[in-house]
Design an enzyme around this catalytic site. Structure first.
Site, PDB file in Angstrom:
ATOM      1  N   HIS A  32      -4.265   1.536  -0.744  1.00 51.28           N
ATOM      2  CA  HIS A  32      -3.219   0.742  -0.110  1.00 51.28           C
ATOM      3  C   HIS A  32      -1.826   1.202  -0.561  1.00 51.28           C
ATOM      4  CE1 HIS A  32      -6.670  -2.321   0.082  1.00 51.28           C
ATOM      5  NE2 HIS A  32      -6.792  -1.400   1.005  1.00 51.28           N
ATOM      6  N   ASP A  41      -7.824   0.918   6.153  1.00 54.91           N
ATOM      7  CA  ASP A  41      -7.475  -0.451   5.799  1.00 54.91           C
ATOM      8  C   ASP A  41      -6.048  -0.672   6.293  1.00 54.91           C
ATOM      9  OD1 ASP A  41      -9.890  -0.757   4.501  1.00 54.91           O
ATOM     10  OD2 ASP A  41      -9.016  -1.333   2.564  1.00 54.91           O
ATOM     11  N   ASP A  89      -5.096  -6.391   3.892  1.00 50.12           N
ATOM     12  CA  ASP A  89      -6.010  -5.238   3.980  1.00 50.12           C
ATOM     13  C   ASP A  89      -6.671  -5.144   5.342  1.00 50.12           C
ATOM     14  OD1 ASP A  89      -5.375  -5.308   1.316  1.00 50.12           O
ATOM     15  OD2 ASP A  89      -7.435  -5.477   0.578  1.00 50.12           O
ATOM     16  N   ASP A 118       0.959  -0.404  -0.559  1.00 50.24           N
ATOM     17  CA  ASP A 118       1.965  -1.411  -0.873  1.00 50.24           C
ATOM     18  C   ASP A 118       2.220  -1.693  -2.348  1.00 50.24           C
ATOM     19  OD1 ASP A 118      -0.497  -2.642  -1.006  1.00 50.24           O
ATOM     20  OD2 ASP A 118       0.020  -4.347   0.260  1.00 50.24           O
ATOM     21  N   CYS A 124      -0.158  -8.106  -0.581  1.00 51.39           N
ATOM     22  CA  CYS A 124      -1.598  -8.041  -0.241  1.00 51.39           C
ATOM     23  C   CYS A 124      -2.105  -9.387   0.281  1.00 51.39           C
ATOM     24  CB  CYS A 124      -2.428  -7.701  -1.466  1.00 51.39           C
ATOM     25  SG  CYS A 124      -1.929  -6.236  -2.360  1.00 51.39           S
TER      26      CYS A 124
HETATM   27  O1  DAV Z   1      -1.826   0.689  -6.266  1.00 51.27           O
HETATM   28  O2  DAV Z   1      -2.302  -0.884  -7.613  1.00 51.27           O
HETATM   29  C1  DAV Z   1      -2.339  -2.278  -4.998  1.00 51.27           C
HETATM   30  C2  DAV Z   1      -2.609  -2.753  -3.585  1.00 51.27           C
HETATM   31  C3  DAV Z   1      -3.951  -3.297  -3.342  1.00 51.27           C
HETATM   32  N1  DAV Z   1      -4.069  -3.949  -2.055  1.00 51.27           N
HETATM   33  C4  DAV Z   1      -2.359  -0.363  -6.518  1.00 51.27           C
HETATM   34  C5  DAV Z   1      -3.079  -1.082  -5.393  1.00 51.27           C
END
Ligand code: DAV
Length: 371
Positions: free
Chosen positions: A243, A195, A105, A245, A349
């Protein structure tokens, strides 16, 4: 030792893996609402995640580190801070920080550059400090490294849309997605905010998702910061975008894994098509919902870490995702990781590639629409 990574798939040789210690359900702040009454954290409350959860997550993080080291990859770990501490700038104060598990992040590697993201939560303003000992050591070891930090954001009231959450929660999902498509979420456009995990790297092309953590000004800042790249601002039909990903995951040249519940813009789909990229719908996750105290969705199933264009780490219980990637020709390394989810995400992540072999390449020679 050298900082170098141009994409999500070239052979990985050096990585940072986060730590669960001290992670908080963060204190209330304008950027985000936490409301988990069934797990002891009703709206407005905050505090550390339970010690038994921390221990279980650390065990899985340590295990990931061992698996990667066993494959000859150098693994570094961050320091942790006292995230329960209140923090302040001259313009605001915040009753707690967050943690240092989701390295992805905060930091973005593009070529020989390591870039510290602005972040958009007050609880995450100081998170870069957990990574500074590592970044400083990379700077000492690698004379060619570019160490950059995006402008530290002010995060005053002006950075957030007043009354956003109350209004947003009253909307239908279709109405929410309409705002997502327009990039009109909790963040105002007062200053650049992003982020690092909203960026998917494909050589010359960087796909930047507008989200609850990344605004247009943040995308524009990235575009101006990387003049040698094509920086595309993209949205998906996801009412809670946070995010890129677990939504749009490039796996190797010509192949992206996509969460079909979160439709891509037609222009983006066409852009991939004219460049002979295949978009594969990710397999259905094993779980119906996210784990307790997790801000992420069940689509962490597709939050994979590519070790090289033929090898990928996938959460060990996500059997359908494992099978799908096997059929796509990958050797799959199963890694138990669901106990980490509450600490900020999955395998992608939790990691930051410091070094992947390979050079800058253009995987999208054809233009389409705004792309
Ligand atoms: O779309 O479930 C996942 C990524 C969080 N860093 C989601 C977020």
């Amino acid at each position: 030792m050298k900082v170098n990574a141009w994409n999500e798939w070239d052979p990985l040789t050096h990585v940072v893996v986060g730590r669960a210690d001290g992670t908080m359900v963060q204190a209330p702040e304008p950027a985000v609402v936490r409301d988990w009454p069934e797990y002891g954290f009703p709206r407005g409350s905050y505090g550390p995640l339970p010690p038994e959860m921390v221990a279980a997550a650390n065990e899985q993080l340590d295990n990931l580190a061992r698996i990667l080291e066993g494959r000859g990859i150098r693994v570094d770990r961050p320091e942790t801070l006292d995230f329960a501490r209140a923090v302040a700038t001259p313009e605001w104060s915040q009753a707690s920080m967050f943690g240092a598990m989701p390295v992805r992040d905060v930091l973005l590697t593009v070529g020989n550059e390591l870039l510290e993201a602005t972040m958009s939560f007050r609880s995450r303003w100081f998170e870069f400090l957990a990574y500074r000992p590592l970044i400083e050591s990379y700077f000492r070891e690698d004379p060619g490294m570019r160490w950059e930090a995006a402008p530290k954001p002010r995060l005053t009231r002006a950075s957030y849309r007043e009354g956003f959450w109350e209004a947003y929660e009253a909307l239908s999902e279709a109405e929410q997605v309409a705002l997502v498509r327009r990039g009109e979420l909790v963040l105002s456009e007062a200053e650049p905010l992003f982020d690092a995990a909203d960026v998917a790297r494909c050589g010359k092309d960087l796909f930047v998702q507008l989200s609850l953590a990344t605004n247009r000004a943040g995308g524009r800042w990235l575009r101006q910061h990387f003049p040698g790249h094509r920086v595309h601002l993209v949205t998906f039909g996801n009412p809670h975008p946070m995010h890129i990903d677990a939504t749009w995951v490039p796996l190797r040249p010509g192949l992206v894994l996509h969460c079909a519940e979160r439709p891509a813009e037609d222009e983006l789909v066409q852009y991939l098509k004219v460049n002979d990229w295949e978009i594969v719908r990710a397999a259905t996750p094993q779980r119906a919902g996210p784990p307790p105290l997790s801000a992420c969705s069940r689509w962490l199933s597709m939050n994979v870490l590519v070790l090289d264009p033929g090898t990928v780490c996938v959460e060990a219980s996500e059997t359908a995702q494992i099978e799908q990637l096997g059929k796509l020709g990958f050797e799959v390394v199963p890694v138990p990781f669901w106990d980490v989810a509450a600490f900020g995400g999955g395998l992608h992540c939790a990691t930051l590639d410091v070094h992947r072999e390979g050079v800058l390449e253009d995987y999208f020679p054809m233009r389409y629409g705004r792309f």
